[in-house]
Design an enzyme around this catalytic site. Structure first.
Site, mmCIF file in Angstrom:
data_model
loop_
_atom_site.group_PDB
_atom_site.id
_atom_site.type_symbol
_atom_site.label_atom_id
_atom_site.label_comp_id
_atom_site.label_asym_id
_atom_site.label_seq_id
_atom_site.Cartn_x
_atom_site.Cartn_y
_atom_site.Cartn_z
ATOM 1 N N GLU A 1 11.707 -2.064 5.772
ATOM 2 C CA GLU A 1 12.042 -0.739 5.268
ATOM 3 C C GLU A 1 12.763 0.125 6.296
ATOM 4 O OE1 GLU A 1 8.653 1.904 4.573
ATOM 5 O OE2 GLU A 1 7.481 0.671 5.957
ATOM 6 N N ASP B 1 8.850 4.658 -0.828
ATOM 7 C CA ASP B 1 8.095 4.083 0.296
ATOM 8 C C ASP B 1 6.965 3.202 -0.209
ATOM 9 O OD1 ASP B 1 6.985 3.560 2.771
ATOM 10 O OD2 ASP B 1 6.188 5.578 3.057
ATOM 11 N N ASP C 1 0.825 -1.214 0.000
ATOM 12 C CA ASP C 1 0.000 0.000 0.000
ATOM 13 C C ASP C 1 0.856 1.259 0.000
ATOM 14 O OD1 ASP C 1 0.721 -0.902 2.638
ATOM 15 O OD2 ASP C 1 -0.651 0.576 3.496
ATOM 16 N N GLU D 1 0.050 -1.277 5.809
ATOM 17 C CA GLU D 1 1.103 -0.754 6.679
ATOM 18 C C GLU D 1 0.967 0.746 6.881
ATOM 19 O OE1 GLU D 1 4.858 1.083 7.923
ATOM 20 O OE2 GLU D 1 3.753 1.427 6.057
ATOM 21 N N GLU D 2 0.549 1.455 5.837
ATOM 22 C CA GLU D 2 0.485 2.912 5.907
ATOM 23 C C GLU D 2 -0.613 3.421 6.843
ATOM 24 O OE1 GLU D 2 2.696 4.769 5.070
ATOM 25 O OE2 GLU D 2 3.682 4.179 3.217
#
Length: 399
Positions: free
Chosen positions: A173, A111, A80, A145-146
Protein backbone atom coordinates in the site's frame (compact mmCIF):
# COMPACT_ATOMS: atom_id res chain seq x y z
CA UNK A 1 -29.56 2.98 -8.13
CA UNK A 2 -25.96 3.88 -9.04
CA UNK A 3 -24.75 3.14 -12.54
CA UNK A 4 -21.84 1.21 -10.99
CA UNK A 5 -23.79 -1.30 -8.90
CA UNK A 6 -23.95 -4.04 -11.56
CA UNK A 7 -20.23 -3.95 -12.34
CA UNK A 8 -18.67 -7.31 -11.43
CA UNK A 9 -15.50 -5.86 -9.90
CA UNK A 10 -17.43 -3.28 -7.89
CA UNK A 11 -19.68 -6.06 -6.53
CA UNK A 12 -16.64 -8.06 -5.37
CA UNK A 13 -15.06 -4.98 -3.81
CA UNK A 14 -18.22 -4.08 -1.91
CA UNK A 15 -18.64 -7.65 -0.67
CA UNK A 16 -15.15 -7.52 0.85
CA UNK A 17 -15.83 -4.09 2.40
CA UNK A 18 -18.92 -5.42 4.15
CA UNK A 19 -16.81 -7.78 6.26
CA UNK A 20 -16.27 -5.89 9.55
CA UNK A 21 -12.65 -6.91 10.13
CA UNK A 22 -12.28 -4.02 12.54
CA UNK A 23 -10.10 -3.69 15.62
CA UNK A 24 -10.20 -4.74 18.36
CA UNK A 25 -10.82 -8.52 18.61
CA UNK A 26 -11.17 -9.20 14.89
CA UNK A 27 -12.74 -12.40 13.60
CA UNK A 28 -10.79 -13.03 10.38
CA UNK A 29 -12.78 -16.10 9.35
CA UNK A 30 -15.21 -14.19 7.06
CA UNK A 31 -12.21 -12.67 5.26
CA UNK A 32 -10.60 -16.09 4.88
CA UNK A 33 -13.86 -17.55 3.53
CA UNK A 34 -14.23 -14.67 1.06
CA UNK A 35 -10.66 -15.11 -0.19
CA UNK A 36 -11.06 -18.88 -0.44
CA UNK A 37 -14.01 -18.33 -2.78
CA UNK A 38 -11.98 -15.87 -4.81
CA UNK A 39 -9.12 -18.36 -5.12
CA UNK A 40 -11.52 -21.09 -6.28
CA UNK A 41 -13.14 -18.84 -8.89
CA UNK A 42 -9.75 -17.69 -10.18
CA UNK A 43 -8.12 -21.12 -10.13
CA UNK A 44 -5.42 -20.02 -7.69
CA UNK A 45 -3.75 -22.15 -5.05
CA UNK A 46 -5.02 -21.27 -1.59
CA UNK A 47 -3.13 -21.57 1.67
CA UNK A 48 -3.44 -20.23 5.21
CA UNK A 49 -0.42 -19.77 7.48
CA UNK A 50 -0.61 -18.78 11.15
CA UNK A 51 2.78 -17.46 12.28
CA UNK A 52 1.56 -16.67 15.81
CA UNK A 53 -1.99 -17.91 16.36
CA UNK A 54 -4.83 -19.41 14.33
CA UNK A 55 -6.88 -16.33 15.16
CA UNK A 56 -4.49 -14.20 13.09
CA UNK A 57 -4.08 -15.95 9.74
CA UNK A 58 -1.99 -15.01 6.73
CA UNK A 59 -3.87 -15.93 3.55
CA UNK A 60 -1.84 -16.73 0.41
CA UNK A 61 -3.30 -17.03 -3.09
CA UNK A 62 -0.71 -18.34 -5.54
CA UNK A 63 -0.44 -18.43 -9.33
CA UNK A 64 2.55 -20.56 -10.29
CA UNK A 65 4.64 -19.11 -13.13
CA UNK A 66 6.13 -20.88 -16.13
CA UNK A 67 9.57 -20.60 -14.50
CA UNK A 68 8.89 -21.12 -10.79
CA UNK A 69 12.62 -21.15 -10.04
CA UNK A 70 12.71 -17.39 -10.60
CA UNK A 71 12.12 -15.25 -7.49
CA UNK A 72 8.40 -14.65 -7.09
CA UNK A 73 6.33 -11.47 -6.88
CA UNK A 74 4.17 -10.77 -3.83
CA UNK A 75 1.16 -8.49 -4.01
CA UNK A 76 0.54 -7.69 -0.37
CA UNK A 77 -2.45 -6.17 1.43
CA UNK A 78 -3.89 -6.31 4.92
CA UNK A 79 -7.33 -7.52 5.96
CA UNK A 80 -7.75 -5.46 9.14
CA UNK A 81 -9.19 -1.95 9.40
CA UNK A 82 -9.17 0.67 12.14
CA UNK A 83 -12.13 1.42 14.45
CA UNK A 84 -14.87 3.87 13.50
CA UNK A 85 -16.90 6.59 15.22
CA UNK A 86 -20.13 5.40 13.62
CA UNK A 87 -22.13 8.43 14.82
CA UNK A 88 -19.85 10.67 12.74
CA UNK A 89 -20.45 8.78 9.50
CA UNK A 90 -23.24 9.70 7.09
CA UNK A 91 -23.32 6.08 5.84
CA UNK A 92 -23.01 2.82 7.74
CA UNK A 93 -19.25 2.16 7.78
CA UNK A 94 -19.61 -1.49 6.75
CA UNK A 95 -22.57 -1.20 4.38
CA UNK A 96 -20.42 -0.21 1.39
CA UNK A 97 -23.13 2.17 0.18
CA UNK A 98 -22.58 3.67 -3.26
CA UNK A 99 -24.14 7.01 -4.17
CA UNK A 100 -25.17 8.37 -7.55
CA UNK A 101 -21.70 9.90 -8.01
CA UNK A 102 -20.07 6.51 -7.58
CA UNK A 103 -18.61 7.14 -4.13
CA UNK A 104 -18.31 3.87 -2.20
CA UNK A 105 -18.44 4.59 1.53
CA UNK A 106 -16.82 2.06 3.86
CA UNK A 107 -14.02 1.64 6.32
CA UNK A 108 -11.20 0.10 4.33
CA UNK A 109 -12.25 1.57 0.98
CA UNK A 110 -8.92 3.42 0.79
CA UNK A 111 -6.96 1.63 3.52
CA UNK A 112 -6.59 -0.90 2.01
CA UNK A 113 -9.16 -3.50 1.02
CA UNK A 114 -9.44 -1.77 -2.33
CA UNK A 115 -5.88 -2.71 -3.25
CA UNK A 116 -6.35 -6.36 -2.29
CA UNK A 117 -9.36 -6.75 -4.58
CA UNK A 118 -7.76 -4.63 -7.33
CA UNK A 119 -4.94 -7.20 -7.44
CA UNK A 120 -7.57 -9.91 -7.83
CA UNK A 121 -9.41 -7.92 -10.50
CA UNK A 122 -6.24 -7.73 -12.59
CA UNK A 123 -5.56 -11.45 -12.12
CA UNK A 124 -9.16 -12.21 -13.14
CA UNK A 125 -8.52 -10.42 -16.45
CA UNK A 126 -5.29 -12.34 -17.04
CA UNK A 127 -6.90 -15.67 -16.24
CA UNK A 128 -9.87 -15.09 -18.52
CA UNK A 129 -7.56 -14.07 -21.35
CA UNK A 130 -5.24 -17.04 -20.76
CA UNK A 131 -2.26 -14.77 -20.09
CA UNK A 132 0.61 -16.50 -18.28
CA UNK A 133 3.70 -15.15 -16.54
CA UNK A 134 7.24 -16.36 -15.98
CA UNK A 135 7.35 -15.60 -12.30
CA UNK A 136 5.06 -17.00 -9.64
CA UNK A 137 2.66 -14.44 -8.18
CA UNK A 138 1.54 -14.59 -4.55
CA UNK A 139 -1.31 -12.42 -3.26
CA UNK A 140 -0.86 -12.21 0.51
CA UNK A 141 -3.61 -10.95 2.80
CA UNK A 142 -2.18 -10.35 6.26
CA UNK A 143 -3.64 -9.54 9.70
CA UNK A 144 -2.86 -6.89 12.30
CA UNK A 145 -1.10 -4.34 10.08
CA UNK A 146 -3.09 -1.51 11.64
CA UNK A 147 -1.60 -2.28 15.06
CA UNK A 148 1.98 -2.73 13.88
CA UNK A 149 1.88 -6.15 12.23
CA UNK A 150 3.31 -7.65 15.42
CA UNK A 151 1.37 -10.93 15.07
CA UNK A 152 1.27 -10.70 11.28
CA UNK A 153 3.96 -9.80 8.78
CA UNK A 154 6.60 -9.08 11.41
CA UNK A 155 6.64 -12.72 12.47
CA UNK A 156 5.67 -14.21 9.11
CA UNK A 157 8.86 -13.04 7.34
CA UNK A 158 10.93 -15.24 9.68
CA UNK A 159 9.01 -18.47 9.06
CA UNK A 160 9.88 -21.39 6.79
CA UNK A 161 6.55 -20.88 5.03
CA UNK A 162 7.54 -17.34 4.06
CA UNK A 163 11.01 -18.34 2.90
CA UNK A 164 9.50 -21.10 0.75
CA UNK A 165 7.65 -18.40 -1.24
CA UNK A 166 11.02 -17.34 -2.72
CA UNK A 167 9.99 -13.68 -2.91
CA UNK A 168 12.06 -11.31 -5.03
CA UNK A 169 9.88 -8.20 -4.90
CA UNK A 170 6.79 -6.84 -3.14
CA UNK A 171 4.08 -4.34 -3.95
CA UNK A 172 2.14 -2.96 -0.98
CA UNK A 173 0.00 0.00 0.00
CA UNK A 174 0.78 3.67 -0.42
CA UNK A 175 -1.36 6.76 0.19
CA UNK A 176 -4.04 8.35 -2.01
CA UNK A 177 -2.97 11.45 -3.90
CA UNK A 178 -5.09 14.58 -3.96
CA UNK A 179 -3.55 15.63 -7.31
CA UNK A 180 -3.29 14.01 -10.73
CA UNK A 181 0.10 12.52 -9.82
CA UNK A 182 0.44 9.24 -7.91
CA UNK A 183 2.54 8.78 -4.77
CA UNK A 184 5.18 6.04 -4.77
CA UNK A 185 7.03 5.06 -1.59
CA UNK A 186 10.45 3.41 -1.47
CA UNK A 187 11.28 3.64 2.24
CA UNK A 188 9.90 4.28 5.71
CA UNK A 189 11.12 6.19 8.70
CA UNK A 190 12.07 4.19 11.79
CA UNK A 191 9.40 4.23 14.49
CA UNK A 192 10.73 4.94 17.97
CA UNK A 193 8.00 5.14 20.60
CA UNK A 194 9.62 6.12 23.86
CA UNK A 195 8.15 6.13 27.35
CA UNK A 196 9.91 8.64 29.57
CA UNK A 197 9.68 7.93 33.32
CA UNK A 198 10.05 11.06 35.43
CA UNK A 199 10.54 10.73 39.19
CA UNK A 200 10.73 13.54 41.77
CA UNK A 201 9.89 14.80 45.21
CA UNK A 202 6.32 14.14 46.33
CA UNK A 203 4.32 16.19 48.80
CA UNK A 204 1.32 18.39 49.44
CA UNK A 205 -0.13 20.21 46.46
CA UNK A 206 0.02 23.55 48.32
CA UNK A 207 3.83 23.55 48.63
CA UNK A 208 6.59 24.90 46.35
CA UNK A 209 8.87 21.90 46.58
CA UNK A 210 12.03 21.66 44.48
CA UNK A 211 12.75 18.74 42.18
CA UNK A 212 9.13 17.87 41.43
CA UNK A 213 8.06 15.78 38.46
CA UNK A 214 6.17 18.77 37.04
CA UNK A 215 9.35 20.85 36.80
CA UNK A 216 11.31 18.02 35.20
CA UNK A 217 8.51 17.15 32.82
CA UNK A 218 8.33 20.79 31.68
CA UNK A 219 12.07 20.88 31.04
CA UNK A 220 11.88 17.67 29.02
CA UNK A 221 8.86 18.79 27.01
CA UNK A 222 10.60 22.08 26.17
CA UNK A 223 13.58 20.19 24.73
CA UNK A 224 11.35 17.91 22.66
CA UNK A 225 9.29 20.85 21.38
CA UNK A 226 12.43 22.82 20.50
CA UNK A 227 13.65 19.89 18.41
CA UNK A 228 10.19 19.48 16.88
CA UNK A 229 9.99 23.13 15.86
CA UNK A 230 13.42 22.92 14.23
CA UNK A 231 12.16 20.05 12.08
CA UNK A 232 9.00 22.02 11.20
CA UNK A 233 11.16 24.93 10.02
CA UNK A 234 13.48 22.59 8.09
CA UNK A 235 10.53 21.02 6.28
CA UNK A 236 9.00 24.40 5.41
CA UNK A 237 12.24 26.12 4.36
CA UNK A 238 13.43 23.27 2.14
CA UNK A 239 10.01 22.23 0.79
CA UNK A 240 10.40 18.75 2.25
CA UNK A 241 7.63 16.20 2.46
CA UNK A 242 6.70 14.94 5.94
CA UNK A 243 8.61 11.69 5.35
CA UNK A 244 11.85 13.64 4.86
CA UNK A 245 12.05 14.94 8.43
CA UNK A 246 11.94 13.51 11.93
CA UNK A 247 8.60 13.97 13.68
CA UNK A 248 7.98 13.93 17.42
CA UNK A 249 4.62 13.99 19.15
CA UNK A 250 3.61 13.55 22.77
CA UNK A 251 0.82 10.98 22.78
CA UNK A 252 0.25 9.94 26.43
CA UNK A 253 0.97 11.51 29.83
CA UNK A 254 -0.19 9.74 32.96
CA UNK A 255 0.46 9.54 36.68
CA UNK A 256 -0.63 11.04 39.98
CA UNK A 257 -3.00 9.76 42.63
CA UNK A 258 -5.03 12.78 43.81
CA UNK A 259 -5.54 16.43 42.87
CA UNK A 260 -3.79 17.78 46.00
CA UNK A 261 -0.84 15.36 46.01
CA UNK A 262 2.36 16.13 44.11
CA UNK A 263 3.15 12.76 42.48
CA UNK A 264 6.45 10.98 42.80
CA UNK A 265 6.27 9.75 39.22
CA UNK A 266 4.85 10.70 35.83
CA UNK A 267 5.13 8.83 32.56
CA UNK A 268 5.10 10.37 29.09
CA UNK A 269 4.94 8.56 25.75
CA UNK A 270 6.51 10.24 22.72
CA UNK A 271 6.17 8.99 19.16
CA UNK A 272 9.30 9.69 17.12
CA UNK A 273 9.58 8.84 13.40
CA UNK A 274 13.25 9.04 12.47
CA UNK A 275 14.14 10.37 9.03
CA UNK A 276 16.50 8.37 6.84
CA UNK A 277 19.37 10.80 7.48
CA UNK A 278 19.24 10.39 11.26
CA UNK A 279 22.11 8.53 12.94
CA UNK A 280 20.35 6.18 15.38
CA UNK A 281 23.18 6.03 17.92
CA UNK A 282 23.48 9.80 17.96
CA UNK A 283 19.72 10.23 18.41
CA UNK A 284 19.60 7.76 21.29
CA UNK A 285 22.42 9.71 22.94
CA UNK A 286 20.39 12.87 22.40
CA UNK A 287 17.47 11.31 24.32
CA UNK A 288 19.83 10.45 27.16
CA UNK A 289 21.16 14.03 27.24
CA UNK A 290 17.63 15.42 27.34
CA UNK A 291 16.93 13.26 30.38
CA UNK A 292 20.13 14.27 32.16
CA UNK A 293 19.68 17.98 31.43
CA UNK A 294 16.01 18.03 32.49
CA UNK A 295 16.72 16.84 36.04
CA UNK A 296 17.75 13.82 38.06
CA UNK A 297 15.58 10.74 38.10
CA UNK A 298 14.49 10.65 34.45
CA UNK A 299 14.85 7.49 32.38
CA UNK A 300 13.16 5.96 29.35
CA UNK A 301 12.11 2.58 28.00
CA UNK A 302 11.16 1.52 24.49
CA UNK A 303 7.65 0.78 23.36
CA UNK A 304 8.87 0.50 19.77
CA UNK A 305 12.51 0.72 18.75
CA UNK A 306 12.85 -0.11 15.08
CA UNK A 307 16.24 -0.43 13.44
CA UNK A 308 17.34 1.56 10.42
CA UNK A 309 16.18 -0.31 7.32
CA UNK A 310 17.77 0.31 3.94
CA UNK A 311 15.41 1.87 1.41
CA UNK A 312 14.44 0.09 -1.79
CA UNK A 313 16.72 1.24 -4.59
CA UNK A 314 15.03 3.29 -7.30
CA UNK A 315 17.72 3.17 -9.97
CA UNK A 316 18.91 0.85 -12.73
CA UNK A 317 20.50 -1.51 -10.19
CA UNK A 318 17.01 -2.69 -9.18
CA UNK A 319 15.38 -4.58 -12.07
CA UNK A 320 12.02 -4.55 -10.30
CA UNK A 321 12.06 -0.78 -10.02
CA UNK A 322 13.01 -0.51 -13.71
CA UNK A 323 9.99 -2.68 -14.60
CA UNK A 324 7.69 -0.69 -12.31
CA UNK A 325 8.87 2.64 -13.74
CA UNK A 326 8.52 1.27 -17.28
CA UNK A 327 4.86 0.55 -16.48
CA UNK A 328 4.30 4.06 -15.15
CA UNK A 329 5.86 5.55 -18.25
CA UNK A 330 3.81 3.32 -20.57
CA UNK A 331 0.64 4.50 -18.86
CA UNK A 332 1.73 8.14 -19.01
CA UNK A 333 1.28 8.60 -15.26
CA UNK A 334 2.97 11.23 -13.15
CA UNK A 335 4.51 10.06 -9.88
CA UNK A 336 6.14 11.57 -6.82
CA UNK A 337 8.76 9.43 -5.12
CA UNK A 338 8.62 9.80 -1.34
CA UNK A 339 9.40 8.27 2.04
CA UNK A 340 6.27 6.83 3.64
CA UNK A 341 5.26 8.99 6.63
CA UNK A 342 3.75 6.20 8.74
CA UNK A 343 4.39 2.48 8.91
CA UNK A 344 3.39 -0.41 6.64
CA UNK A 345 4.29 -4.07 6.39
CA UNK A 346 6.84 -3.17 3.69
CA UNK A 347 9.32 -2.38 6.45
CA UNK A 348 9.41 -6.04 7.47
CA UNK A 349 9.99 -7.18 3.89
CA UNK A 350 12.76 -4.62 3.39
CA UNK A 351 14.16 -5.72 6.73
CA UNK A 352 14.84 -9.22 5.36
CA UNK A 353 16.33 -7.85 2.15
CA UNK A 354 13.29 -7.85 -0.16
CA UNK A 355 12.79 -4.69 -2.25
CA UNK A 356 9.31 -3.28 -1.73
CA UNK A 357 7.35 -0.42 -3.26
CA UNK A 358 4.32 1.20 -1.64
CA UNK A 359 1.75 2.25 -4.22
CA UNK A 360 -1.98 2.88 -4.02
CA UNK A 361 -3.45 3.53 -7.50
CA UNK A 362 -5.65 6.31 -6.14
CA UNK A 363 -5.30 9.88 -7.39
CA UNK A 364 -7.48 12.98 -7.56
CA UNK A 365 -9.07 11.84 -4.29
CA UNK A 366 -9.30 13.20 -0.74
CA UNK A 367 -6.97 11.39 1.65
CA UNK A 368 -9.39 9.66 4.04
CA UNK A 369 -7.26 6.98 5.67
CA UNK A 370 -8.64 6.40 9.22
CA UNK A 371 -11.09 9.28 8.70
CA UNK A 372 -14.87 9.47 8.99
CA UNK A 373 -16.87 8.83 5.79
CA UNK A 374 -13.93 7.10 4.13
CA UNK A 375 -14.82 6.51 0.49
CA UNK A 376 -13.38 5.66 -2.90
CA UNK A 377 -14.80 6.61 -6.27
CA UNK A 378 -15.89 3.62 -8.36
CA UNK A 379 -14.16 4.96 -11.48
CA UNK A 380 -10.91 5.50 -9.57
CA UNK A 381 -11.16 1.94 -8.24
CA UNK A 382 -11.65 0.46 -11.72
CA UNK A 383 -8.85 2.62 -13.12
CA UNK A 384 -6.59 1.08 -10.48
CA UNK A 385 -7.28 -2.39 -11.85
CA UNK A 386 -6.30 -1.14 -15.30
CA UNK A 387 -3.05 0.22 -13.89
CA UNK A 388 -2.20 -3.15 -12.31
CA UNK A 389 -2.91 -4.82 -15.67
CA UNK A 390 0.23 -3.06 -16.92
CA UNK A 391 2.41 -3.18 -13.79
CA UNK A 392 1.96 -6.86 -12.96
CA UNK A 393 2.99 -8.30 -16.38
CA UNK A 394 6.07 -6.08 -16.61
CA UNK A 395 7.29 -7.25 -13.21
CA UNK A 396 6.17 -10.89 -13.40
CA UNK A 397 7.77 -11.45 -16.82
CA UNK A 398 11.23 -10.25 -15.81
CA UNK A 399 13.96 -12.76 -16.71
Amino acid sequence: MSAWEDNEEIKIFREYLRIPSVHPNIDYKPCVDFLRRQATELGLDFKVECPVTEKKPVVILTWVGTDPNLPSIVLNSHMDVVPVYENLWTHKPFAADIDDQGRIYARGSQDMKSIGTQYLGALRYFKRNKIQFKRTIHCTFVPEEEIGGVDGMREFVHTKAFKSLNIGFSLDEGIPSTTNDFLVFYAERSIWQVQFIITGNAGHGSMLLKGTVGEKLTNLINKIMEFRQAEVLRMESQNFYIGDVTTSNITIINGGVQSNVIPSELKMMVDFRLALDIDHTEFENRLKRWCEESGEGISFVWDQHQPKIAPTKTDDSNIYWVAFKKSIDQLGLGIKLEVFPGGTDSRYLRGVGIPAIGFSPINNSPMLLHDNDEFLQADIYLKGIEIYKTIIPNIANLD
